[in-house]
Design an enzyme around this catalytic site. Structure first.
Site, PDB file in Angstrom:
ATOM      1  N   GLU A 283       0.660  -1.042   0.054  1.00 37.82           N
ATOM      2  CA  GLU A 283       0.121   0.139  -0.039  1.00 37.82           C
ATOM      3  C   GLU A 283       0.753   1.189   0.037  1.00 37.82           C
ATOM      4  O   GLU A 283       0.276   2.335  -0.452  1.00 37.82           O
ATOM      5  CB  GLU A 283      -1.037   0.067   1.166  1.00 37.82           C
ATOM      6  CG  GLU A 283      -2.493   0.478   1.055  1.00 37.82           C
ATOM      7  CD  GLU A 283      -3.418   0.159   2.195  1.00 37.82           C
ATOM      8  OE1 GLU A 283      -4.150  -0.667   2.007  1.00 37.82           O
ATOM      9  OE2 GLU A 283      -3.441   0.918   3.069  1.00 37.82           O
ATOM     10  N   HIS A 304       7.949 -26.911  -0.945  1.00 38.56           N
ATOM     11  CA  HIS A 304       7.307 -28.260  -1.731  1.00 38.56           C
ATOM     12  C   HIS A 304       6.208 -27.781  -2.345  1.00 38.56           C
ATOM     13  O   HIS A 304       5.442 -28.494  -2.996  1.00 38.56           O
ATOM     14  CB  HIS A 304       6.717 -29.120  -0.488  1.00 38.56           C
ATOM     15  CG  HIS A 304       7.997 -29.684   0.314  1.00 38.56           C
ATOM     16  ND1 HIS A 304       8.414 -31.067   0.067  1.00 38.56           N
ATOM     17  CD2 HIS A 304       8.673 -28.877   1.158  1.00 38.56           C
ATOM     18  CE1 HIS A 304       9.419 -31.019   0.817  1.00 38.56           C
ATOM     19  NE2 HIS A 304       9.719 -30.074   1.581  1.00 38.56           N
ATOM     20  N   LYS A 418     -14.292   0.480  -3.901  1.00 38.39           N
ATOM     21  CA  LYS A 418     -15.290   0.803  -3.043  1.00 38.39           C
ATOM     22  C   LYS A 418     -16.530   1.661  -3.841  1.00 38.39           C
ATOM     23  O   LYS A 418     -17.630   1.407  -3.769  1.00 38.39           O
ATOM     24  CB  LYS A 418     -14.875   1.906  -1.999  1.00 38.39           C
ATOM     25  CG  LYS A 418     -13.977   1.111  -0.929  1.00 38.39           C
ATOM     26  CD  LYS A 418     -13.618   2.063   0.189  1.00 38.39           C
ATOM     27  CE  LYS A 418     -12.421   1.416   0.968  1.00 38.39           C
ATOM     28  NZ  LYS A 418     -12.053   2.570   1.897  1.00 38.39           N
TER      29      LYS A 418
HETATM   30  O1  PA5 Z   1      -3.669   1.308   5.951  1.00 32.26           O
HETATM   31  C1  PA5 Z   1      -4.835   1.855   5.443  1.00 32.26           C
HETATM   32  O2  PA5 Z   1      -5.038   3.042   5.557  1.00 32.26           O
HETATM   33  C2  PA5 Z   1      -5.840   0.924   5.259  1.00 32.26           C
HETATM   34  O3  PA5 Z   1      -5.665  -0.282   5.064  1.00 32.26           O
HETATM   35  C3  PA5 Z   1      -6.787   1.064   6.326  1.00 32.26           C
HETATM   36  O4  PA5 Z   1      -6.326   0.607   7.471  1.00 32.26           O
HETATM   37  C4  PA5 Z   1      -8.293   0.156   5.936  1.00 32.26           C
HETATM   38  O5  PA5 Z   1      -8.956   0.650   4.662  1.00 32.26           O
HETATM   39  C5  PA5 Z   1      -9.307   0.504   6.923  1.00 32.26           C
HETATM   40  O6  PA5 Z   1      -9.667   1.510   7.346  1.00 32.26           O
HETATM   41  P1  PA5 Z   1     -10.458   2.228   8.418  1.00 32.26           P
HETATM   42  O7  PA5 Z   1      -9.587   2.142   9.711  1.00 32.26           O
HETATM   43  O8  PA5 Z   1     -10.601   3.844   8.309  1.00 32.26           O
HETATM   44  O9  PA5 Z   1     -11.584   1.340   8.514  1.00 32.26           O
END
Ligand code: PA5
Length: 430
Positions: A283, A304, A418
């Protein structure tokens, strides 16, 4: 205290000294930009000094609440997705004996949209003593919202609305979001995710600390490990600086077409740690058409299954091998008179020693197959060293992202699916 070290011996044919020197200069500049908070995403750097500048009062409250949950709940359902659950799961599974029962077992939910999982969880939990910790920074993420709605109903119908207030704990933004509003209205105890800490950098906040403490792990040691890593990095440069070195090596290899990094562990209890690492790097770096693709394997298990590809398939991989130097516990291979299985030659040796030999043998074979190997030596797997390791990866990831010239602290791509899903579901405004 022994430290985390990097071992370069399996990189010789892939990273020249002059390349390393040059990339280390860039890494040093990137680290400076981070320290000065003058680079991209600089409003999300709250994690940097967190091991020192954390809310001490809230930290104590986390420990008290963990004890309270231990006193009345067999299970804590921790609801969250992405950065809101991966860190806690990584630490708990890395440190927990999977065959031992905890005072309170943490179960994770809200990290998928599986009706099967939720229906089975509801069936399992409805007669048990349980509490809920719902974690969402934005407070609006669909997966945890669905899980929370369903599980809150189960909890309220089991204990009543009043007692539910003793059993629902909310970790979210200090002021904003639907979850904060709900928590205020219902009077649930809340913990804060600071504005300047993104989800994937939040394991050392209440996001990770509460579930980890509920499972009985020492969060003071976890923070101490992270703190010591932070201090060590502040005071070193060049190859002495483990974060700058790791970031430099990754980018040298990336520039040579090695664009997939395999995090290799030899302990199955590091599976979820690998998931945390994948989110952190994937990310942070995967944007603007760039980025090393983070993947993971557990050896010798995956030798394996994936071993053939790694040894012999397309040459776009490098491996970062996480070696735990001293196992928490170990067991000896017994001698047997008949030796029908033919393994008397290793009797009297411990299983961990064989595991270490498997690591060396595999690294040698893969290097021969043109897969560069970097070794990360971690002295032990305990709260202290996992805190150390997580801070190491966070810092190295941020430096590596700056070397790639991306903003390692945003995640614009996560929004795309989303929007489509909301459109397909007919949500207003989509
Ligand atoms: O690293 C990030 O920002 C994302 O993976 C969020 O943690 C994830 O989308 C969850 O978001 P939130 O904590 O707002 O529900």
């Amino acid at each position: 205290m022994k430290k985390l070290t990097l071992e370069y011996s399996y990189l010789k044919n892939h990273v020249r000294n002059d390349e390393m020197e040059q990339m280390l200069c860039f890494a040093k500049n990137a680290a400076q930009t981070l320290q000065e908070e003058s680079g991209a995403g600089n409003d999300f750097l709250g994690w940097q000094n967190l091991p020192q500048n954390y809310d001490k009062k809230e930290f104590e409250r986390i420990k008290q609440v963990a004890k309270k949950i231990n006193s009345h709940s067999e299970y804590l359902i921790t609801i969250g997705i992405g950065g809101s659950y991966l860190g806690a799961k990584a630490v708990i599974e890395a440190l927990k004996n999977p065959f031992a029962k905890s005072k309170t077992t943490v179960i994770f939910a809200g990290n998928s949209i599986s009706g099967v999982y939720l229906a089975q969880l509801v069936e399992f939990i409805k007669e048990k003593e349980f509490s809920i910790n719902v974690i969402s920074k934005s407070g609006t993420t669909t997966e945890p919202a669905i899980a929370f709605r369903i599980l809150r109903e189960v909890l309220e119908s089991r204990y009543g609305k009043e007692e539910a207030k003793n059993r629902i704990f909310v970790t979210t933004d200090a002021k904003r979001g639907a979850l904060k509003k709900l928590a205020d209205e219902e009077g649930y105890e809340t913990f804060v995710i600071a504005d300047n800490i993104g989800g994937r950098y939040s394991v050392l906040t209440a996001v990770g600390l509460l579930p980890i403490a509920v499972e009985g792990f020492d969060i003071d040691r976890l923070m101490q490990g992270a703190f010591d890593c932070m201090e060590e990095i502040k005071n070193t440069t060049g190859t002495e600086n483990i974060c700058q070195s790791y970031a430099a090596i990754r980018n040298i290899l990336y520039n040579k077409g090695k664009n997939i990094e395999l995090l290799v562990s030899y302990e199955p209890n590091l599976q979820s740690f690998s998931e945390w690492y994948k989110q952190l790097f994937g990310e942070s770096e995967g944007k603007d058409g760039k980025g090393i693709f983070p993947a993971s394997v557990i050896f010798s298990t995956d030798l394996h299954s994936m071993g053939q590809y790694i040894q012999d398939g397309r040459r776009m991989l490098f491996e970062t091998v996480l070696r735990i130097e001293k196992p928490g516990v170990d067991i000896e291979i017994p001698y047997m008179e008949d030796d029908i299985d033919g393994i008397n030659y290793i009797s009297g040796k411990t299983v961990d020693l064989i595991n270490q030999k498997a690591l060396e043998a595999t690294a040698m074979a893969h290097v021969k197959g043109n897969v560069p190997n970097l070794l990360i030596n971690l002295p032990e797997l305990n709260e202290y060293y996992i805190g150390y390791l997580m801070y190491f990866f966070e810092k190295a990831c941020a430096i590596s992202g700056y070397l790639l010239v991306v903003n390692p602290f945003n995640q614009p791509g996560v929004e795309e699916y989303k929007k489509n899903m909301f459109h397909l579901l007919g949500k207003e405004g989509y």
